[in-house]
Design a protein around this motif. Structure first.
Motif, PDB file in Angstrom:
ATOM      1  N   VAL A  74      21.294 -43.784   4.668  1.00 22.74           N
ATOM      2  CA  VAL A  74      20.561 -43.026   5.028  1.00 22.74           C
ATOM      3  C   VAL A  74      19.752 -42.376   5.099  1.00 22.74           C
ATOM      4  O   VAL A  74      18.778 -43.217   5.168  1.00 22.74           O
ATOM      5  CB  VAL A  74      21.029 -41.584   3.869  1.00 22.74           C
ATOM      6  N   LEU A  75      18.814 -41.623   6.345  1.00 25.27           N
ATOM      7  CA  LEU A  75      17.835 -41.854   6.894  1.00 25.27           C
ATOM      8  C   LEU A  75      16.793 -40.558   7.206  1.00 25.27           C
ATOM      9  O   LEU A  75      17.521 -39.785   8.583  1.00 25.27           O
ATOM     10  CB  LEU A  75      17.880 -42.575   8.935  1.00 25.27           C
ATOM     11  N   THR A  76      15.907 -40.866   6.959  1.00 26.85           N
ATOM     12  CA  THR A  76      15.287 -39.179   7.185  1.00 26.85           C
ATOM     13  C   THR A  76      14.555 -39.908   8.326  1.00 26.85           C
ATOM     14  O   THR A  76      14.578 -40.077   9.236  1.00 26.85           O
ATOM     15  CB  THR A  76      14.464 -39.231   5.682  1.00 26.85           C
ATOM     16  N   GLU A  77      13.846 -38.613   8.430  1.00 31.24           N
ATOM     17  CA  GLU A  77      13.069 -38.256  10.000  1.00 31.24           C
ATOM     18  C   GLU A  77      12.020 -39.275   9.661  1.00 31.24           C
ATOM     19  O   GLU A  77      12.037 -40.246  11.080  1.00 31.24           O
ATOM     20  CB  GLU A  77      12.449 -37.318  10.618  1.00 31.24           C
ATOM     21  N   ALA A  78      11.782 -40.047   8.858  1.00 30.23           N
ATOM     22  CA  ALA A  78      10.669 -40.562   8.771  1.00 30.23           C
ATOM     23  C   ALA A  78      11.055 -42.006   8.956  1.00 30.23           C
ATOM     24  O   ALA A  78      10.632 -42.889   9.147  1.00 30.23           O
ATOM     25  CB  ALA A  78       9.195 -40.861   7.107  1.00 30.23           C
ATOM     26  N   ASP A  79      12.160 -41.982   8.082  1.00 33.28           N
ATOM     27  CA  ASP A  79      12.825 -43.438   8.201  1.00 33.28           C
ATOM     28  C   ASP A  79      13.279 -43.342   9.885  1.00 33.28           C
ATOM     29  O   ASP A  79      12.931 -45.214   9.831  1.00 33.28           O
ATOM     30  CB  ASP A  79      13.948 -43.247   7.208  1.00 33.28           C
ATOM     31  N   TRP A  80      13.392 -42.795   9.895  1.00 35.74           N
ATOM     32  CA  TRP A  80      14.054 -42.708  11.815  1.00 35.74           C
ATOM     33  C   TRP A  80      12.953 -43.921  12.751  1.00 35.74           C
ATOM     34  O   TRP A  80      13.503 -44.792  13.488  1.00 35.74           O
ATOM     35  CB  TRP A  80      14.702 -41.916  12.103  1.00 35.74           C
ATOM     36  N   LEU A  86      16.978 -35.142  -1.536  1.00 29.55           N
ATOM     37  CA  LEU A  86      16.793 -35.186  -0.064  1.00 29.55           C
ATOM     38  C   LEU A  86      16.376 -33.870   0.009  1.00 29.55           C
ATOM     39  O   LEU A  86      17.799 -33.007   0.584  1.00 29.55           O
ATOM     40  CB  LEU A  86      17.419 -35.643   1.039  1.00 29.55           C
ATOM     41  N   VAL A  87      15.348 -33.033  -0.303  1.00 34.54           N
ATOM     42  CA  VAL A  87      15.059 -31.559   0.368  1.00 34.54           C
ATOM     43  C   VAL A  87      15.396 -31.309   1.765  1.00 34.54           C
ATOM     44  O   VAL A  87      14.552 -32.007   2.300  1.00 34.54           O
ATOM     45  CB  VAL A  87      13.986 -31.086  -0.497  1.00 34.54           C
ATOM     46  N   ALA A  88      16.429 -30.768   2.071  1.00 31.54           N
ATOM     47  CA  ALA A  88      16.037 -30.407   3.636  1.00 31.54           C
ATOM     48  C   ALA A  88      14.962 -30.313   3.824  1.00 31.54           C
ATOM     49  O   ALA A  88      14.539 -30.521   5.394  1.00 31.54           O
ATOM     50  CB  ALA A  88      17.956 -29.119   4.033  1.00 31.54           C
ATOM     51  N   ALA A  89      14.090 -29.271   3.905  1.00 26.03           N
ATOM     52  CA  ALA A  89      13.070 -28.569   4.730  1.00 26.03           C
ATOM     53  C   ALA A  89      11.946 -29.562   4.479  1.00 26.03           C
ATOM     54  O   ALA A  89      11.088 -29.520   5.438  1.00 26.03           O
ATOM     55  CB  ALA A  89      12.592 -27.131   3.353  1.00 26.03           C
ATOM     56  N   GLU A  90      12.531 -30.567   3.785  1.00 26.66           N
ATOM     57  CA  GLU A  90      11.350 -31.694   3.337  1.00 26.66           C
ATOM     58  C   GLU A  90      11.250 -32.997   3.953  1.00 26.66           C
ATOM     59  O   GLU A  90      10.412 -33.287   5.301  1.00 26.66           O
ATOM     60  CB  GLU A  90      10.711 -31.612   2.183  1.00 26.66           C
ATOM     61  N   VAL A  91      12.506 -33.242   4.618  1.00 24.66           N
ATOM     62  CA  VAL A  91      13.020 -34.496   5.270  1.00 24.66           C
ATOM     63  C   VAL A  91      13.294 -34.349   6.731  1.00 24.66           C
ATOM     64  O   VAL A  91      13.716 -35.657   7.305  1.00 24.66           O
ATOM     65  CB  VAL A  91      13.966 -35.541   4.185  1.00 24.66           C
ATOM     66  N   ALA A 121      24.583 -40.660  12.256  1.00 20.47           N
ATOM     67  CA  ALA A 121      25.218 -38.809  13.150  1.00 20.47           C
ATOM     68  C   ALA A 121      24.763 -38.170  12.014  1.00 20.47           C
ATOM     69  O   ALA A 121      23.978 -38.788  11.618  1.00 20.47           O
ATOM     70  CB  ALA A 121      26.315 -39.028  13.176  1.00 20.47           C
ATOM     71  N   PRO A 122      23.761 -37.436  12.906  1.00 17.30           N
ATOM     72  CA  PRO A 122      23.241 -35.781  12.211  1.00 17.30           C
ATOM     73  C   PRO A 122      24.381 -35.923  10.769  1.00 17.30           C
ATOM     74  O   PRO A 122      25.402 -35.646  10.675  1.00 17.30           O
ATOM     75  CB  PRO A 122      23.561 -34.531  12.494  1.00 17.30           C
ATOM     76  N   VAL A 123      23.666 -35.021   9.647  1.00 13.70           N
ATOM     77  CA  VAL A 123      24.061 -34.811   8.270  1.00 13.70           C
ATOM     78  C   VAL A 123      24.584 -34.009   8.658  1.00 13.70           C
ATOM     79  O   VAL A 123      24.672 -32.713   8.148  1.00 13.70           O
ATOM     80  CB  VAL A 123      23.706 -35.301   6.771  1.00 13.70           C
ATOM     81  N   PRO A 124      26.759 -33.691   8.176  1.00 11.20           N
ATOM     82  CA  PRO A 124      27.413 -32.534   7.796  1.00 11.20           C
ATOM     83  C   PRO A 124      26.353 -31.564   7.200  1.00 11.20           C
ATOM     84  O   PRO A 124      25.981 -32.246   5.813  1.00 11.20           O
ATOM     85  CB  PRO A 124      28.685 -32.295   7.968  1.00 11.20           C
ATOM     86  N   LEU A 125      27.131 -30.024   6.865  1.00 13.58           N
ATOM     87  CA  LEU A 125      25.944 -29.423   5.772  1.00 13.58           C
ATOM     88  C   LEU A 125      26.813 -29.041   4.282  1.00 13.58           C
ATOM     89  O   LEU A 125      25.872 -28.630   3.966  1.00 13.58           O
ATOM     90  CB  LEU A 125      26.016 -27.764   6.178  1.00 13.58           C
ATOM     91  N   GLY A 126      28.382 -29.613   4.845  1.00 15.99           N
ATOM     92  CA  GLY A 126      28.735 -29.607   3.351  1.00 15.99           C
ATOM     93  C   GLY A 126      28.412 -31.228   2.742  1.00 15.99           C
ATOM     94  O   GLY A 126      28.645 -31.056   1.421  1.00 15.99           O
ATOM     95  N   PHE A 127      27.302 -31.613   3.233  1.00 15.14           N
ATOM     96  CA  PHE A 127      26.806 -32.325   1.771  1.00 15.14           C
ATOM     97  C   PHE A 127      25.278 -31.437   1.117  1.00 15.14           C
ATOM     98  O   PHE A 127      24.950 -32.483   0.381  1.00 15.14           O
ATOM     99  CB  PHE A 127      26.251 -33.779   2.662  1.00 15.14           C
ATOM    100  N   ARG A 128      24.795 -30.400   1.428  1.00 16.99           N
ATOM    101  CA  ARG A 128      24.167 -29.914   1.524  1.00 16.99           C
ATOM    102  C   ARG A 128      24.264 -28.932  -0.139  1.00 16.99           C
ATOM    103  O   ARG A 128      25.266 -28.571   0.199  1.00 16.99           O
ATOM    104  CB  ARG A 128      23.265 -29.305   1.981  1.00 16.99           C
ATOM    105  N   ARG A 129      23.866 -28.737  -1.378  1.00 17.79           N
ATOM    106  CA  ARG A 129      24.087 -28.278  -2.072  1.00 17.79           C
ATOM    107  C   ARG A 129      22.565 -27.774  -2.255  1.00 17.79           C
ATOM    108  O   ARG A 129      21.267 -28.331  -2.382  1.00 17.79           O
ATOM    109  CB  ARG A 129      24.384 -28.562  -3.854  1.00 17.79           C
ATOM    110  N   ASN A 130      22.613 -26.188  -2.004  1.00 16.10           N
ATOM    111  CA  ASN A 130      20.867 -25.416  -3.050  1.00 16.10           C
ATOM    112  C   ASN A 130      19.938 -25.786  -1.777  1.00 16.10           C
ATOM    113  O   ASN A 130      18.823 -27.013  -2.180  1.00 16.10           O
ATOM    114  CB  ASN A 130      20.875 -25.542  -4.441  1.00 16.10           C
ATOM    115  N   GLY A 131      19.877 -26.006  -0.857  1.00 17.78           N
ATOM    116  CA  GLY A 131      19.388 -26.703   0.215  1.00 17.78           C
ATOM    117  C   GLY A 131      18.906 -28.221   0.073  1.00 17.78           C
ATOM    118  O   GLY A 131      17.960 -28.499   0.644  1.00 17.78           O
TER     119      GLY A 131
END
Length: 413
Positions: free
Chosen positions: A160-166, A236-241, A187-197
């Protein structure tokens, strides 16, 4: 006639062939990304598997599944040993063997192994091998084994890579020869992996966990589920990573998963003071372990759900880079889950494997400790029992077995 020839070829048993067809159908249906746009008829593989299963049930005077959806419910709810198939070899499957994981609804690893055995390579299996072969080709063209090792370690340690990791990966010079692959396989992670942002990683295998209820998460790795609820790792909070990327599923399953066992062994062997080279000779085998006296072990890690399939796949470890002894290793949890795992492997192992032993990771570490302590008996050896040496060869004399040694490919799953 050898003992191996006396063993029935259970892979050709009609009921085993039928289950392989069902497993292939499960994988075909699982590959349908948008069920809301799915229209009948079902894929031909699914319909053929259903027709064969219905016919066999009727022959055995058992109630057959009413259609493909019910066949899929069987695959998820019924252990294979309970299916109304009277020609399955005894004890081939145990009570835990299902084609679909009961909790997540995802195809089980056994499902992939059955489908691979039955119909050549599944699409996922083809994809992971294609990626590995392309990486090998690119790194060989640049005469850079270090780049290949860096690539394999990336797939194992950073699924798994965040933008900083990338950004960090994008500036790693060792990865230059395989840059084109990295851009494809993450590949971009599908939204189905996310819960509460937020997304959550497994602490053990580092892959993203799947939310399965309001407060439960599921790990796709067999080993993690066997050890209990997945321990929570990075949140990994979506708004941060920023945009989150992950390896495509075939690579997570067939490269990252087994690779976790490989790097764990690397760490334990290095802690003993041994020299360990990972994926030497452009992935000739997984670990090249050198003892202080120059004695060398070659180790290939295999993480297969079913020992019979693994036995059928057994082949001598490639002779280069040279070594003194070689073996395959399986994670200990496989043997804890199925006590006859090593015996079944040995029974199904073909003559072409030249007696290749299968050890658990714990057995390998124990053998290494014994050898380091001065022991030179069979417990401190990983070679086939019939060829165990009582004395170590002179330091630097690394002669691998020549008979039958051949390329084992990039399949370390």
């Amino acid at each position: 006639m050898t003992d191996q020839q006396l063993v029935p070829d259970w892979l050709s048993h009609p009921d085993v062939v039928l289950l392989r067809d069902v497993a292939t159908a499960v994988l075909h249906l699982a590959a349908v990304d948008r069920l809301d746009s799915f229209t009948l008829p079902y894929p031909p593989a699914a319909q053929r598997a259903l027709d064969a299963l219905v016919l066999q049930c009727l022959r055995n005077r058992a109630k057959p599944p009413a259609g493909v959806p019910e066949m899929m419910r069987w695959a998820r709810a019924r252990p294979l040993g309970s299916w109304p198939l009277d020609r399955l070899p005894a004890d081939l499957f145990d009570a835990a063997d299902r084609l679909i994981d009961a909790d997540s609804g995802e195809p089980a690893q056994l499902c992939h192994e059955l489908a691979v055995q039955g119909h050549g390579d599944s699409t996922g299996r083809q994809y992971d091998r294609l990626v590995i072969h392309e990486a090998l080709r690119a790194c060989r063209a640049m005469s850079s084994p270090e780049s290949y090792t860096a690539f394999r370690r990336l797939l194992v340690t950073q699924p798994v890579l965040t933008e900083a990791d990338w950004t960090e990966v994008s500036t790693d010079l060792f990865l230059d020869p395989v840059r084109f692959l990295i851009e494809e396989i993450y590949a971009p992670v599908p939204l189905g992996f996310r819960r509460n942002g937020a997304y959550l990683c497994c602490h053990r295998c580092l892959t993203l966990l799947h939310p399965v209820s309001n407060n439960e998460w599921w790990c796709e790795r067999d080993q993690c589920r066997h050890r209990g609820p997945a321990p929570h790792g990075r949140e990994l909070v979506a708004a941060e990573v920023g945009e989150l990327r992950q390896l495509r599923k075939p690579l997570r399953q067939f490269v990252t998963g087994p690779g976790r066992s490989e790097v764990s062994l690397e760490s334990e062997l290095r802690a003993l003071g041994l020299t360990v080279e990972m994926w030497p000779g452009f992935d000739a085998y997984d670990l090249r372990v050198t003892f202080p006296d120059g004695h060398v072990w070659a180790v290939d890690v295999k993480d297969w759900a079913h020992p019979a399939f693994l036995g059928r796949a057994a082949a001598t470890v490639r002779a280069e880079p040279p070594y003194d002894e070689a073996c395959w290793v399986v994670p200990s949890f496989r043997v804890r889950a199925r006590r006859d795992y090593l015996d079944v492997y040995t029974r199904e192992r073909g003559a072409g494997a030249d007696g290749l032993r299968l050890l658990t990771d714990k057995q390998l570490i124990r053998a290494a400790r014994l050898r380091l302590s001065g022991e030179r008996g069979p417990d401190a050896s990983i070679a086939p029992t019939r060829t165990v040496r009582t004395q170590s060869p002179p330091a630097g004399n690394h002669t691998a077995p020549a008979d039958g040694a051949r390329k084992n490919g990039a399949d370390h799953a």
